[in-house]
Design a protein around this motif. Structure first.
Motif, PDB file in Angstrom:
ATOM      1  N   GLY A  76      20.513  -9.449  -2.858  1.00  0.00           N
ATOM      2  CA  GLY A  76      21.581  -9.449  -3.846  1.00  0.00           C
ATOM      3  C   GLY A  76      22.967  -9.417  -3.238  1.00  0.00           C
ATOM      4  O   GLY A  76      23.153  -9.193  -2.042  1.00  0.00           O
ATOM      5  N   ARG A  94      33.295 -14.679 -12.026  1.00  0.00           N
ATOM      6  CA  ARG A  94      32.333 -14.548 -13.135  1.00  0.00           C
ATOM      7  C   ARG A  94      31.671 -15.889 -13.416  1.00  0.00           C
ATOM      8  O   ARG A  94      30.452 -15.974 -13.610  1.00  0.00           O
ATOM      9  CB  ARG A  94      33.045 -14.029 -14.382  1.00  0.00           C
ATOM     10  N   ALA A  97      29.253 -16.672 -10.566  1.00  0.00           N
ATOM     11  CA  ALA A  97      28.059 -15.820 -10.567  1.00  0.00           C
ATOM     12  C   ALA A  97      27.062 -16.240 -11.637  1.00  0.00           C
ATOM     13  O   ALA A  97      25.847 -16.094 -11.449  1.00  0.00           O
ATOM     14  CB  ALA A  97      28.462 -14.364 -10.767  1.00  0.00           C
ATOM     15  N   GLN A  98      27.553 -16.748 -12.755  1.00  0.00           N
ATOM     16  CA  GLN A  98      26.655 -17.172 -13.835  1.00  0.00           C
ATOM     17  C   GLN A  98      25.674 -18.235 -13.377  1.00  0.00           C
ATOM     18  O   GLN A  98      24.554 -18.323 -13.884  1.00  0.00           O
ATOM     19  CB  GLN A  98      27.467 -17.696 -15.019  1.00  0.00           C
ATOM     20  N   GLY A 101      22.644 -16.402 -11.131  1.00  0.00           N
ATOM     21  CA  GLY A 101      21.668 -15.470 -11.680  1.00  0.00           C
ATOM     22  C   GLY A 101      22.037 -14.016 -11.469  1.00  0.00           C
ATOM     23  O   GLY A 101      23.098 -13.676 -10.951  1.00  0.00           O
ATOM     24  N   GLU A 102      21.104 -13.143 -11.850  1.00  0.00           N
ATOM     25  CA  GLU A 102      21.372 -11.709 -11.918  1.00  0.00           C
ATOM     26  C   GLU A 102      21.449 -11.027 -10.563  1.00  0.00           C
ATOM     27  O   GLU A 102      21.792  -9.843 -10.483  1.00  0.00           O
ATOM     28  CB  GLU A 102      20.296 -11.032 -12.751  1.00  0.00           C
ATOM     29  N   LYS A 103      21.176 -11.733  -9.493  1.00  0.00           N
ATOM     30  CA  LYS A 103      21.264 -11.146  -8.157  1.00  0.00           C
ATOM     31  C   LYS A 103      22.708 -11.057  -7.647  1.00  0.00           C
ATOM     32  O   LYS A 103      22.950 -10.506  -6.574  1.00  0.00           O
ATOM     33  CB  LYS A 103      20.429 -11.944  -7.152  1.00  0.00           C
ATOM     34  N   ARG A 105      26.358  -9.595  -8.705  1.00  0.00           N
ATOM     35  CA  ARG A 105      27.070  -8.708  -9.620  1.00  0.00           C
ATOM     36  C   ARG A 105      28.554  -8.732  -9.291  1.00  0.00           C
ATOM     37  O   ARG A 105      28.929  -8.664  -8.120  1.00  0.00           O
ATOM     38  CB  ARG A 105      26.537  -7.275  -9.514  1.00  0.00           C
ATOM     39  N   LYS A 134      21.504  -2.266  -7.430  1.00  0.00           N
ATOM     40  CA  LYS A 134      22.054  -1.399  -8.471  1.00  0.00           C
ATOM     41  C   LYS A 134      22.920  -0.292  -7.883  1.00  0.00           C
ATOM     42  O   LYS A 134      24.024  -0.036  -8.372  1.00  0.00           O
ATOM     43  CB  LYS A 134      20.920  -0.784  -9.299  1.00  0.00           C
ATOM     44  N   TYR A 137      26.219  -1.732  -6.440  1.00  0.00           N
ATOM     45  CA  TYR A 137      27.116  -2.091  -7.544  1.00  0.00           C
ATOM     46  C   TYR A 137      27.724  -0.836  -8.183  1.00  0.00           C
ATOM     47  O   TYR A 137      28.938  -0.773  -8.400  1.00  0.00           O
ATOM     48  CB  TYR A 137      26.330  -2.895  -8.583  1.00  0.00           C
TER      49      TYR A 137
END
Length: 292
Positions: A76, A94, A97-98, A101-103, A105, A134, A137
């Protein structure tokens, strides 16, 4: 592989810290005489009065995030950027990042200089200690929320031209020969206090920084634009008056920020609680760094 932290060149991180913690830095841009210069990479003119600035593009950030994600082995990426109230870089990040994917942040530091650098550094320390996406972040978000950024400028003209402070405040500062103390609130630069001399302004700056630091541990950065001696004086006062400094950084700001604040500016970033690892973990990084 550890999670990789990405930031932008307004963070004012020294090359030594960038290398030590494996932080990837995306340059912001200066536009001068039709040339697009990358902050911290390309040579820039000494006179920044006619220079304009721009943030990193979605394409640049997408490339940086993709490379960082590959470097992490898929664990990530946490990208910590200059306040969206000061630059379009966060929004560009932003968008980038879209697509990944979710990796990936994204964190809005709501600040700049080491108000951005401290959360990026704190996140990188957690990543180096083996923290997952997590926790890295969350550390960046938590340290960014605690940071306080203050600045004194010799003249407000540069900020007014760049649209970083209102015309009325700029006129107040120039017409009445005021030396204002400014600070960042919700990611935007606003007037904190008015003084009539540079000496008084710097004294108020130090007083405000000491009050923000509080009684516990704190990390502090002193930034300057062509004013190294004044920065060292401010740093010395902060060392004397803040009882538990976990980290002290003195550095000249980069060209992009310098174009907005002008020569002679002094800034202080205070991070109450420090920017190392959480208290339950050990951090072997140095307690003091100077980069002039």
């Amino acid at each position: 592989m550890p999670v990789v932290v990405v930031t932008d060149s307004s963070a004012c991180l020294s090359p030594e810290l960038i290398d030590r913690f494996g932080i990837r830095v995306v340059p912001l841009h200066l536009l001068s005489d039709g040339r697009d210069l990358r902050d911290g990479i390309d040579p820039v003119p000494d006179d920044l009065s006619g220079v304009t600035t721009s943030g990193a593009s979605p394409g640049e950030l997408a490339d940086a995030y993709a490379e960082a994600l590959e470097q992490s082995g898929g664990d990530g990426v946490v990208a910590v950027h200059i306040s969206r109230g000061l630059s379009g870089t966060w929004e560009a990040g932003r968008q980038a990042a879209q697509k990944l994917g979710e990796k990936v942040r994204i964190v809005d530091s709501e600040s700049t200089a080491m108000g951005l650098g401290f959360p990026a550094l704190a996140a990188a320390r957690v990543a180096r200690a083996g923290g997952g996406l997590k926790s890295v972040y969350q550390r960046a978000v938590e340290v960014a929320a605690r940071g306080r950024t203050l600045i004194v400028v010799d003249r407000l003209d540069h900020l007014r031209r760049g649209g970083r402070i209102g015309t009325a405040a700029a006129l107040l500062g120039t017409a009445l020969a005021m030396k204002p103390v400014l600070h960042l609130v919700d990611g935007k630069l606003v007037l904190r206090e008015k003084t009539r001399t540079s000496t008084k302004a710097l004294a108020k700056l130090v007083d405000a920084a000491v009050a923000q630091a509080g009684p516990g541990p704190a990390a502090v950065a002193v930034h300057h634009s062509h004013a190294a001696d004044r920065a060292e004086e401010v740093a010395a006062q902060l060392k004397d008056r803040i009882p538990d400094l976990s980290e002290v950084i003195v550095t000249e700001i980069g060209a992009v920020l310098g174009a907005h604040v002008g020569p002679g500016a002094i800034g202080v970033v205070v991070c109450p609680g420090g920017a190392g690892l959480p208290a339950s973990e050990d951090d072997s990084s140095p307690s003091s760094t100077a980069d002039h």
